[in-house]
Scaffold this motif. Structure first.
Motif, PDB file in Angstrom:
ATOM      1  N   GLN A   1       0.861  -1.304   0.128  1.00 42.91           N
ATOM      2  CA  GLN A   1       0.005   0.093  -0.186  1.00 42.91           C
ATOM      3  C   GLN A   1       0.905   1.308  -0.118  1.00 42.91           C
ATOM      4  O   GLN A   1       0.495   2.252  -0.618  1.00 42.91           O
TER       5      GLN A   1
ATOM      6  N   ASN B   1       0.896   5.316  -2.295  1.00 41.17           N
ATOM      7  CA  ASN B   1       0.885   6.533  -1.624  1.00 41.17           C
ATOM      8  C   ASN B   1       2.141   7.242  -2.443  1.00 41.17           C
ATOM      9  O   ASN B   1       2.049   8.399  -2.732  1.00 41.17           O
TER      10      ASN B   1
ATOM     11  N   HIS C   1       7.848   8.696  10.370  1.00 35.52           N
ATOM     12  CA  HIS C   1       6.686   9.646  11.186  1.00 35.52           C
ATOM     13  C   HIS C   1       5.600   8.891  11.419  1.00 35.52           C
ATOM     14  O   HIS C   1       4.871   9.055  12.536  1.00 35.52           O
TER      15      HIS C   1
ATOM     16  N   ALA D   1      -1.351  15.928   8.003  1.00 37.13           N
ATOM     17  CA  ALA D   1      -2.158  16.330   9.133  1.00 37.13           C
ATOM     18  C   ALA D   1      -2.909  17.084   8.764  1.00 37.13           C
ATOM     19  O   ALA D   1      -4.105  17.386   9.246  1.00 37.13           O
TER      20      ALA D   1
ATOM     21  N   SER E   1      -5.538  17.086   5.188  1.00 41.90           N
ATOM     22  CA  SER E   1      -6.556  16.231   5.291  1.00 41.90           C
ATOM     23  C   SER E   1      -7.750  16.750   6.258  1.00 41.90           C
ATOM     24  O   SER E   1      -9.058  16.810   5.958  1.00 41.90           O
ATOM     25  N   SER E   2      -7.084  17.080   7.464  1.00 42.44           N
ATOM     26  CA  SER E   2      -8.232  17.700   8.741  1.00 42.44           C
ATOM     27  C   SER E   2      -8.892  18.973   7.835  1.00 42.44           C
ATOM     28  O   SER E   2     -10.219  19.184   8.274  1.00 42.44           O
TER      29      SER E   2
ATOM     30  N   THR F   1     -11.622  18.008   5.501  1.00 41.39           N
ATOM     31  CA  THR F   1     -12.500  17.082   6.471  1.00 41.39           C
ATOM     32  C   THR F   1     -13.477  18.201   7.166  1.00 41.39           C
ATOM     33  O   THR F   1     -14.667  17.893   6.965  1.00 41.39           O
TER      34      THR F   1
ATOM     35  N   PHE G   1     -12.180  12.237   1.185  1.00 44.30           N
ATOM     36  CA  PHE G   1     -11.306  13.055  -0.070  1.00 44.30           C
ATOM     37  C   PHE G   1     -10.275  11.820  -0.866  1.00 44.30           C
ATOM     38  O   PHE G   1     -10.180  12.043  -1.887  1.00 44.30           O
TER      39      PHE G   1
ATOM     40  N   ARG H   1     -10.177   6.340  -2.688  1.00 44.27           N
ATOM     41  CA  ARG H   1      -9.870   4.895  -3.188  1.00 44.27           C
ATOM     42  C   ARG H   1      -9.903   3.879  -2.097  1.00 44.27           C
ATOM     43  O   ARG H   1      -9.818   2.679  -2.525  1.00 44.27           O
TER      44      ARG H   1
ATOM     45  N   PHE I   1     -10.594   6.600   6.457  1.00 44.29           N
ATOM     46  CA  PHE I   1      -9.034   6.573   6.830  1.00 44.29           C
ATOM     47  C   PHE I   1      -8.294   5.509   6.208  1.00 44.29           C
ATOM     48  O   PHE I   1      -7.387   5.030   6.695  1.00 44.29           O
TER      49      PHE I   1
ATOM     50  N   HIS J   1      -2.677  -0.422   6.964  1.00 44.08           N
ATOM     51  CA  HIS J   1      -2.138   0.917   6.720  1.00 44.08           C
ATOM     52  C   HIS J   1      -3.089   2.064   6.722  1.00 44.08           C
ATOM     53  O   HIS J   1      -3.077   3.068   6.187  1.00 44.08           O
TER      54      HIS J   1
ATOM     55  N   CYS K   1      -4.987   5.394   8.358  1.00 38.69           N
ATOM     56  CA  CYS K   1      -4.408   6.341   8.684  1.00 38.69           C
ATOM     57  C   CYS K   1      -3.806   6.202  10.252  1.00 38.69           C
ATOM     58  O   CYS K   1      -4.707   6.108  11.008  1.00 38.69           O
ATOM     59  N   PRO K   2      -2.562   6.363  10.325  1.00 42.42           N
ATOM     60  CA  PRO K   2      -1.989   6.372  11.656  1.00 42.42           C
ATOM     61  C   PRO K   2      -2.350   7.575  12.609  1.00 42.42           C
ATOM     62  O   PRO K   2      -2.331   7.573  13.686  1.00 42.42           O
ATOM     63  N   GLY K   3      -2.767   8.726  11.692  1.00 41.24           N
ATOM     64  CA  GLY K   3      -3.029  10.121  12.385  1.00 41.24           C
ATOM     65  C   GLY K   3      -4.500  10.250  12.892  1.00 41.24           C
ATOM     66  O   GLY K   3      -4.696  11.334  13.251  1.00 41.24           O
TER      67      GLY K   3
ATOM     68  N   PHE L   1      -5.358  11.443  16.224  1.00 41.46           N
ATOM     69  CA  PHE L   1      -5.006  12.847  16.491  1.00 41.46           C
ATOM     70  C   PHE L   1      -6.323  13.596  15.740  1.00 41.46           C
ATOM     71  O   PHE L   1      -6.788  14.691  16.302  1.00 41.46           O
TER      72      PHE L   1
END
Ligand code: HEM
Length: 543
Positions: A115, A119, A140, A323, A326-327, A330, A390, A393, A479, A484, A486-488, A491
């Motif tokens: 994956q 990206n 990160h 970070a 994307s926010s 959203t 957004f 996929r 997400f 894989h 989104c790890p964020g 937050f």
């Protein structure tokens, strides 16, 4: 020599023409070795010309290809357990699997289906994210999972303070007159402030105003971090148009402005890094921010390159892009959904009641527990992401096994190395069988009222149960989903829930008759950047 001199004027145009013809063939007519048994969305007869037309359509109308309701409904194709090809002019075609193959897709190891590679290609991250290692060695991601997410609770108070500051600055505090604001721009300001309050924290946020920072914040850093990689999708699309061997030469031109924005960010980060690494004071060692987390991570890994100021400032820039943008998208989507929904007054009343009850239970403290129980916030955000995620996929991977891979089932097609394969979120999020009245924004869709006698420790004190926004599943892929995802998102959820609660507690949104339509570019969709909403501060909320 003379012969070359005579042939050159003929050979150069021929070379250019052949390259162009090859480029056109690859983009529009080639199936990329995907078996012909798998149909091509938008190409009703499967012939080269209609395939090429569908490829062109993918640029601005992937949505249309997905819900094509004329002869073939490709979403239904997938529902019926069969794969199809979704054309993509920029990144190349994608094999979209039916829902029944999601488990199989997720079970494949990264060495077979990768994956990260999708990206990297999608963003042309080797060029747009400042350093090739940022995309290949996702330090990160590790730092987010192992440090930021675990320490999120510590930041609730800081985020809340910054949300208050940011909204007062972006939306104002006039309780008499309505004010028209550009949703995207103001959300960009709000999210940039609150994300950076956590990621760079006090080194750049002195809070008390100084001569250099009259707002108590480093506005120069905030400005450049809100703009870094804002148009990365356009940049990566431009880079994609060139063959591989030309990209290292073209990319620095395409990304020039972003590189300059990065340098402006680094100018503020490098002095912090220097102080922490050369003569750290006792106070510095206790700092909890991205620079310090990366230094600690690099020390644990004994990795001098990861400890360098170059690597840390580049990773920080890439992370603020992931970070913030994307926010921002959203939260902008959410504002448009709220403005256009006749359920919003009822929703805001419910949120206010929920916040009151939860805070009362925690002696007035906004903390991890009280926020977790405010499930109405999760529901409204989840519903907005369902409709307007957004990254449409869902889950997309590249075949990394050199020999390719065979799809499950006795007639499973063979996909060669390099093929993109996955499941698409859009048809699932809009599936009437999964989400009745799927096109409607129903902010309480993911809430359930608990009978009073069953309200326990974990239940919201208002008696509402709900699905946390962070929970991903094969039917909610805002997400992505799986290893894989989104790890964020933990937050992001903390920030977005605090933002929504703050808006509901402190503002009114003037209703609009029609929601501004999102725009599609290749497989991504986003709200119009210039669309406005009208807001007013609620009376009695300005201290
Ligand atoms: C509402 C906000 C957000 C949304 C909708 C979102 C969405 C996504 C999605 C869909 C992916 C998977 C992309 C793919 O592999 O196809 C992703 C990956 C990622 N996101 Fe987010 N994200 C958000 C917020 C954040 C935040 C706040 C951070 C950082 C603190 C972040 C950091 C990342 C990183 C590092 C990855 C790459 C993970 C990997 O390569 O394994 N995201 N995000």
């Amino acid at each position: 020599m003379i012969l070359i001199h005579h042939l050159l004027p003929v050979l150069v145009p021929i070379g250019v023409l052949v390259s162009l013809a090859h480029w056109l063939f690859c983009r529009f007519f080639w199936r990329h070795a995907i078996p012909a048994t798998i149909p091509w969305a938008g190409s009703h007869d499967g012939k080269p010309l209609s395939q090429a037309r569908a490829v062109i359509r993918s640029l601005f109308d992937t949505r249309g290809l997905l819900v094509d309701s004329t002869e073939n409904n490709w979403s239904q194709y997938s529902q019926n357990g069969l794969p199809y090809v979704l054309p993509n002019l920029i990144q190349g075609p994608e094999v979209i699997l039916p829902q029944t193959m999601v488990d199989w897709l997720l079970q494949q190891p990264d060495s077979v289906l990768d994956q990260n590679e999708v990206n990297r290609d999608f963003l042309q991250a080797d060029f747009t994210m400042l350093h090739p290692k940022v995309a290949t060695d996702t330090v990160h991601g590790e730092v987010i999972k192992k440090v930021l997410t675990r320490r999120l609770g510590e930041f609730t108070g800081d985020v809340l303070e910054e949300v208050d500051f940011a909204f007062r600055s972006a939306w104002g505090v006039d309780t008499d007159d309505w004010k028209t604001i550009t949703a995207y721009d103001t959300m960009s300001e709000v999210i940039t402030r609150i994300s950076n309050r956590v990621l760079v924290g006090l080194p750049l946020f002195c809070i008390r105003a100084t001569a250099n920072h009259p707002q108590g914040r480093n506005e120069d850093y905030l400005y450049y971090s809100s703009r870094f990689a804002r148009f990365v999708i356009l940049e990566s699309a431009a880079i994609h148009l060139f063959p591989q061997f030309l990209r290292p030469f073209v990319a620095p031109i395409v990304t020039l402005f972003d590189y300059r924005r990065y340098l402006r960010m680094a100018k503020h980060i490098i002095p912090i890094w220097k102080r922490r690494t050369s003569a750290p004071m006792q106070d510095d060692k206790q700092k909890s921010d991205y620079v310090q987390w990366c230094l600690d991570f690099a020390d644990d890994r004994r990795d001098p390159e990861e400890r360098s100021s170059d690597m840390i400032s580049k990773r920080l820039a890439a992370l603020t892009f992931a970070a913030i943008q994307s926010s921002v998208i959203t939260s902008t989507n959410l504002l448009f959904d709220l403005a256009a929904s006749d359920q919003t007054p009822e929703l805001f009343n419910l949120i206010r009641k929920e916040v009151d009850l939860e805070l009362e239970f925690e002696n007035g403290a906004w903390n991890k527990n009280s926020l977790a129980r405010m499930v109405t916030l999760d529901s409204a955000l989840r519903e907005s992401m369902r409709l307007g995620g957004f990254v449409s996929r869902g889950i997309l991977k590249t075949v990394a096994a050199k020999d390719g891979i065979k799809l499950p089932g006795p007639d499973g097609a063979h996909l060669p190395y390099g093929t993109k394969v996955g499941v698409h979120a859009y048809p699932v999020h809009y599936d009437e069988e999964i989400y009745p009245r799927a096109k409607e924004f129903d902010p309480l869709r993911f809430c359930l009222l608990t009978p009073e006698e069953n309200i326990d420790e974990k239940t919201s004190k208002s008696g509402i149960r709900g699905i946390p926004l962070v929970n991903t599943s094969p039917i909610f892929m805002g997400f992505s989903h799986g290893r894989h995802a989104c790890p964020g998102r933990f937050f992001a959820t903390q920030q977005l829930k605090l933002v929504l609660a703050y808006v509901a507690l402190n503002y009114e949104i003037f209703p609009i008759p029609v929601r501004p339509q999102n725009k599609w570019l290749i497989g991504s969709s986003g709200p119009p950047l210039d669309a406005t909403i009208t807001i007013r501060r609620r009376k009695g909320t300005v201290a």
